[in-house]
Design a protein around this motif. Sequence first.
Motif, PDB file in Angstrom:
ATOM      1  N   ARG A   1       0.816  -1.221   0.000  1.00 55.51           N
ATOM      2  CA  ARG A   1       0.000   0.000   0.000  1.00 55.51           C
ATOM      3  C   ARG A   1       0.849   1.271   0.000  1.00 55.51           C
ATOM      4  NH1 ARG A   1      -3.227  -2.723   3.838  1.00 55.51           N
ATOM      5  NH2 ARG A   1      -2.267  -1.499   5.530  1.00 55.51           N
ATOM      6  N   LYS A   2       1.902   1.278   0.818  1.00 59.02           N
ATOM      7  CA  LYS A   2       2.691   2.511   0.938  1.00 59.02           C
ATOM      8  C   LYS A   2       3.434   2.853  -0.351  1.00 59.02           C
ATOM      9  CE  LYS A   2       5.855   5.079   3.887  1.00 59.02           C
ATOM     10  NZ  LYS A   2       6.616   5.100   5.167  1.00 59.02           N
ATOM     11  N   PRO A   3       4.200   1.916  -0.951  1.00 61.16           N
ATOM     12  CA  PRO A   3       4.852   2.285  -2.217  1.00 61.16           C
ATOM     13  C   PRO A   3       3.871   2.635  -3.322  1.00 61.16           C
ATOM     14  CG  PRO A   3       5.223  -0.052  -1.688  1.00 61.16           C
ATOM     15  CD  PRO A   3       4.648   0.587  -0.478  1.00 61.16           C
ATOM     16  N   MET A   4       2.694   1.993  -3.363  1.00 57.24           N
ATOM     17  CA  MET A   4       1.678   2.343  -4.360  1.00 57.24           C
ATOM     18  C   MET A   4       1.209   3.782  -4.164  1.00 57.24           C
ATOM     19  SD  MET A   4      -0.743  -1.056  -4.704  1.00 57.24           S
ATOM     20  CE  MET A   4      -1.939  -0.191  -5.712  1.00 57.24           C
ATOM     21  N   MET A   5       0.938   4.142  -2.910  1.00 62.04           N
ATOM     22  CA  MET A   5       0.491   5.494  -2.604  1.00 62.04           C
ATOM     23  C   MET A   5       1.559   6.522  -2.987  1.00 62.04           C
ATOM     24  SD  MET A   5       1.108   7.940   0.026  1.00 62.04           S
ATOM     25  CE  MET A   5       1.517   7.017   1.506  1.00 62.04           C
ATOM     26  N   LEU A   6       2.816   6.223  -2.660  1.00 58.67           N
ATOM     27  CA  LEU A   6       3.910   7.138  -2.986  1.00 58.67           C
ATOM     28  C   LEU A   6       4.045   7.328  -4.493  1.00 58.67           C
ATOM     29  CD1 LEU A   6       6.611   5.838  -0.461  1.00 58.67           C
ATOM     30  CD2 LEU A   6       5.468   8.064  -0.380  1.00 58.67           C
ATOM     31  N   ALA A   7       3.980   6.230  -5.251  1.00 59.99           N
ATOM     32  CA  ALA A   7       4.137   6.305  -6.714  1.00 59.99           C
ATOM     33  C   ALA A   7       3.014   7.105  -7.357  1.00 59.99           C
ATOM     34  CB  ALA A   7       4.198   4.897  -7.307  1.00 59.99           C
ATOM     35  N   VAL A   8       1.776   6.839  -6.946  1.00 57.39           N
ATOM     36  CA  VAL A   8       0.627   7.530  -7.542  1.00 57.39           C
ATOM     37  C   VAL A   8       0.672   9.021  -7.216  1.00 57.39           C
ATOM     38  CG1 VAL A   8      -1.883   7.776  -7.453  1.00 57.39           C
ATOM     39  CG2 VAL A   8      -0.852   5.507  -7.659  1.00 57.39           C
ATOM     40  N   LEU A   9       0.889   9.365  -5.948  1.00 52.50           N
ATOM     41  CA  LEU A   9       0.921  10.777  -5.562  1.00 52.50           C
ATOM     42  C   LEU A   9       2.067  11.514  -6.255  1.00 52.50           C
ATOM     43  CD1 LEU A   9       0.078  10.724  -1.732  1.00 52.50           C
ATOM     44  CD2 LEU A   9      -1.340  11.551  -3.613  1.00 52.50           C
ATOM     45  N   PHE A  10       3.241  10.878  -6.328  1.00 49.36           N
ATOM     46  CA  PHE A  10       4.387  11.522  -6.970  1.00 49.36           C
ATOM     47  C   PHE A  10       4.081  11.821  -8.436  1.00 49.36           C
ATOM     48  CE2 PHE A  10       8.704  12.485  -8.035  1.00 49.36           C
ATOM     49  CZ  PHE A  10       9.306  12.830  -6.825  1.00 49.36           C
ATOM     50  N   ALA A  11       3.485  10.847  -9.129  1.00 47.40           N
ATOM     51  CA  ALA A  11       3.158  11.029 -10.546  1.00 47.40           C
ATOM     52  C   ALA A  11       2.079  12.096 -10.747  1.00 47.40           C
ATOM     53  CB  ALA A  11       2.706   9.705 -11.153  1.00 47.40           C
ATOM     54  N   VAL A  12       1.080  12.122  -9.856  1.00 51.94           N
ATOM     55  CA  VAL A  12       0.025  13.132  -9.960  1.00 51.94           C
ATOM     56  C   VAL A  12       0.611  14.526  -9.760  1.00 51.94           C
ATOM     57  CG1 VAL A  12      -2.041  14.058  -8.831  1.00 51.94           C
ATOM     58  CG2 VAL A  12      -1.880  11.612  -9.323  1.00 51.94           C
ATOM     59  N   PHE A  13       1.423  14.701  -8.715  1.00 52.52           N
ATOM     60  CA  PHE A  13       2.013  16.013  -8.456  1.00 52.52           C
ATOM     61  C   PHE A  13       2.914  16.453  -9.613  1.00 52.52           C
ATOM     62  CE2 PHE A  13       1.268  15.218  -3.760  1.00 52.52           C
ATOM     63  CZ  PHE A  13       0.319  16.225  -3.648  1.00 52.52           C
ATOM     64  N   ASN A  14       3.583  15.489 -10.259  1.00 54.47           N
ATOM     65  CA  ASN A  14       4.422  15.821 -11.408  1.00 54.47           C
ATOM     66  C   ASN A  14       3.636  16.577 -12.465  1.00 54.47           C
ATOM     67  OD1 ASN A  14       5.482  14.960 -14.291  1.00 54.47           O
ATOM     68  ND2 ASN A  14       7.228  14.777 -12.908  1.00 54.47           N
ATOM     69  N   GLN A  15       2.393  16.184 -12.698  1.00 55.74           N
ATOM     70  CA  GLN A  15       1.612  16.782 -13.770  1.00 55.74           C
ATOM     71  C   GLN A  15       0.755  17.964 -13.331  1.00 55.74           C
ATOM     72  OE1 GLN A  15       1.789  16.266 -17.135  1.00 55.74           O
ATOM     73  NE2 GLN A  15       3.618  15.173 -16.462  1.00 55.74           N
ATOM     74  N   VAL A  16       0.252  17.968 -12.078  1.00 54.33           N
ATOM     75  CA  VAL A  16      -0.552  19.121 -11.643  1.00 54.33           C
ATOM     76  C   VAL A  16       0.327  20.318 -11.310  1.00 54.33           C
ATOM     77  CG1 VAL A  16      -2.537  17.778 -10.862  1.00 54.33           C
ATOM     78  CG2 VAL A  16      -0.692  18.294  -9.240  1.00 54.33           C
ATOM     79  N   SER A  17       1.629  20.190 -11.535  1.00 56.05           N
ATOM     80  CA  SER A  17       2.511  21.362 -11.525  1.00 56.05           C
ATOM     81  C   SER A  17       2.279  22.218 -12.760  1.00 56.05           C
ATOM     82  CB  SER A  17       3.973  20.910 -11.499  1.00 56.05           C
ATOM     83  OG  SER A  17       4.306  20.270 -12.735  1.00 56.05           O
TER      84      SER A  17
END
Length: 445
Positions: free
Chosen positions: A241-257
Amino acid sequence: MKNRNVFFWSIVVALGGFLFGFDTAVISGAEKAIQQLWGLNLLEHGFTIAVALIGTVFGAMFGGIPSDKLGRRQTLIWIAVFYLVSALGAALTSNWYAFMAFRFLGGLGVGASSVTAPVYISEVAPAANRGRMVGMFQFNVVFGILIAYLSNYLLVNLGDNAWRWMLGVQAAPALAFFLLLFKVPESPRWLLSQGRVEEGRDVLRRIDPTTADQDVTTILTSNANDKADGGGESLLAGSYRKPMMLAVLFAVFNQVSGINAIIYFAPRIFEMTGLGKDSALLSSAGVGLVNLIFTMLGVNIIDKFGRRKLMLVGSFGLIATLGLVARAFYLKEFGEFGGMLVPMLLFVYIGFFAFSQGAVIWVFISEIFPNAVRAKGQALGSSTHWVMAAIITFTFPYFAEKLGGGNTFAFFCAMMVLQLLFVWRIMPETKGTSLEQLEKTLVIH
């Protein structure tokens, strides 16, 4: 000798990133000629240009499957074939439907390479140099974009078939990528996960003969513990759960910049400031150069200062620049708008992004998943990145027109405040730590 081996393997695999960047950007020089050749209406033309992006999303979503089944190296060889066939096919075909099929194939290659190449490099690179080695992939993406623009510029005067040369020239680096991959061994961690222990040990000896036997024991123990804890090969296991959450959030923040919106629509944004159409050349050249320089800087210091420090500095910089751009657009309504202020702020913004998110994303996502599901985890992060890229790219013109530049950039700024909180409170540091040790920290046992 060991570092020379890893460096060569990483350079070869990072060529997938160069082709990724080249394939993404090269269409910009050919799109008008393509529209005229087949008499495409606006909808058909838009779909023709976007079909590669659609292929990228699918390639990212499913790129982890062949990487796990066939191996990292074999998947990369097939990606090279996709790039080669796509370049030659798109350049030579006279049929619109075939053209779109070849561009879609190239998109599959882009998506799959964003999964497999960072995974491979992370699995062969020593912990102390892993950030720089994986970061070469992102550097090559940016370098590929610049070379595509330069190539288009050099080929533009070749007549009616100039666009064919623009697309076809990609066959040369694709062929080189294909041939060089035969000098690269399979990932030792993948070999060990398949029970091919002696083959994995041989590769680890080529990396570092003094630690190879210890590394084999550590990796096999890690794999056995993972299966015993009920993780195994399913990414949906609760322990991930934790690495999945980290990967998804990191990728989302990459684009909503707002990065893709700014790169793709820089001329439109600059016109919104009142600079006129001549600023388009300045914007694309300036954005590309700043992106390259600061990506190089980030890649070179990521192992010294760590992923979190780069992200913290970058988050503050992105908040400041996006906030100032939003303020400039708000002041425009009152007639207080400096013509060069927004372009200069956006160049600074690109620098902060390239130095932080740009340099860190593929490194971080490739590090946080255990051996058994690393390719699937990379696929999750990569496909999230590409789906968000498509959403932001397709919606930006609408929101920029309906909400105005001030509100649009204020939204991006607010998202970077959330990113800062994510980095400060949640994001772990991964520098200098072995992949197996990171698993002990991030996976719920």
